[in-house]
Design an enzyme around this catalytic site. Structure first.
Site, PDB file in Angstrom:
ATOM      1  N   CYS A 138      -6.142   2.156   5.844  1.00 18.33           N
ATOM      2  CA  CYS A 138      -6.859   0.718   6.057  1.00 18.33           C
ATOM      3  C   CYS A 138      -6.276   0.306   7.619  1.00 18.33           C
ATOM      4  O   CYS A 138      -5.381   1.035   8.101  1.00 18.33           O
ATOM      5  CB  CYS A 138      -6.625  -0.245   5.275  1.00 18.33           C
ATOM      6  SG  CYS A 138      -4.877  -0.883   5.132  1.00 18.33           S
TER       7      CYS A 138
ATOM      8  N   HIS B  27       0.738  -1.101   0.034  1.00 16.24           N
ATOM      9  CA  HIS B  27      -0.026   0.099  -0.024  1.00 16.24           C
ATOM     10  C   HIS B  27       0.889   1.204   0.150  1.00 16.24           C
ATOM     11  O   HIS B  27       2.208   1.164   0.466  1.00 16.24           O
ATOM     12  CB  HIS B  27      -0.855   0.112   1.143  1.00 16.24           C
ATOM     13  CG  HIS B  27      -2.074  -1.033   1.250  1.00 16.24           C
ATOM     14  ND1 HIS B  27      -2.807  -0.971   2.110  1.00 16.24           N
ATOM     15  CD2 HIS B  27      -1.948  -2.038   0.476  1.00 16.24           C
ATOM     16  CE1 HIS B  27      -3.647  -1.988   1.811  1.00 16.24           C
ATOM     17  NE2 HIS B  27      -3.204  -2.674   1.207  1.00 16.24           N
TER      18      HIS B  27
ATOM     19  N   GLU C 221       0.952   3.686   1.796  1.00 19.20           N
ATOM     20  CA  GLU C 221       1.231   4.215   3.150  1.00 19.20           C
ATOM     21  C   GLU C 221       2.662   3.464   3.724  1.00 19.20           C
ATOM     22  O   GLU C 221       3.461   3.738   4.023  1.00 19.20           O
ATOM     23  CB  GLU C 221       0.416   4.148   4.256  1.00 19.20           C
ATOM     24  CG  GLU C 221      -0.820   5.090   4.100  1.00 19.20           C
ATOM     25  CD  GLU C 221      -1.910   4.252   3.205  1.00 19.20           C
ATOM     26  OE1 GLU C 221      -1.764   3.686   2.142  1.00 19.20           O
ATOM     27  OE2 GLU C 221      -2.961   4.261   3.718  1.00 19.20           O
TER      28      GLU C 221
ATOM     29  N   CYS D  39      -2.520  -0.443   7.575  1.00 20.66           N
ATOM     30  CA  CYS D  39      -1.712   1.025   7.693  1.00 20.66           C
ATOM     31  C   CYS D  39      -1.747   1.826   8.610  1.00 20.66           C
ATOM     32  O   CYS D  39      -0.872   2.507   9.053  1.00 20.66           O
ATOM     33  CB  CYS D  39      -2.039   1.694   6.426  1.00 20.66           C
ATOM     34  SG  CYS D  39      -1.642   1.011   4.871  1.00 20.66           S
TER      35      CYS D  39
END
Length: 155
Positions: free
Chosen positions: A89, A59, A61, A92
């Site tokens: 999410c 992801h 992040e 993260c």
């Protein structure tokens, strides 16, 4: 107070550019920028690379946190602010807490997979050892538009 969906910042604009590049690669269009709040410099920037790398943890992040930690030579990012185009999410959000990021500014809210204002609400848990300041809705309209563009191609 929730910012206007039109409000943005130069750093969120950079995150939106990362999200647009992710969209062009066929990834879910999420972009992230990490800024040293003292020096006011960008330390790391990334867009989702889940499909490209075949890595469910790639992801934006996570990639940006890894790069910022590498560049700063520390796992604690206490002077850093993270700008991301979509509500983080749960995975993260936990990584943000572990990295001790000072502030999180996100664009679009994610009622389905968000882990900050929705879902697990990681930072609200008693067991969360570090709670960053959180500002949601920064550049929300632009971030949501990128997400709609992506999902329109999937239907």
């Amino acid at each position: 107070m929730r910012p206007s969906p039109f409000d943005t910042s130069p750093y969120m604009d950079l995150a939106l550019a990362e999200a647009a590049r992710a969209l062009a690669r066929g990834e879910v269009p999420v972009g992230c920028v990490i800024v040293d709040s003292v020096a006011e410099t960008v330390i790391a920037a990334a867009g989702n690379r889940v499909e490209e790398l075949g890595d469910p943890t790639a992801h934006a992040e996570m990639l940006a946190i890894r790069e910022a930690a590498r560049r700063l030579g520390t796992r604690h990012l206490g002077t850093c602010d993270l700008y991301v185009t979509l509500e983080p999410c749960t995975m993260c959000a936990a990584a943000i807490s572990f990295a001790r990021v000072r502030r999180v500014c996100f664009g679009a809210y994610d009622a389905k997979m968000g882990g900050v204002d929705h879902g697990a609400r990681v930072f609200a848990r008693e067991t969360c050892h570090h709670r960053p300041e959180v500002l949601g809705g920064i550049g929300e309209r632009a971030a949501a538009t990128l997400m709609r563009q992506f999902f329109a191609t999937k239907r």
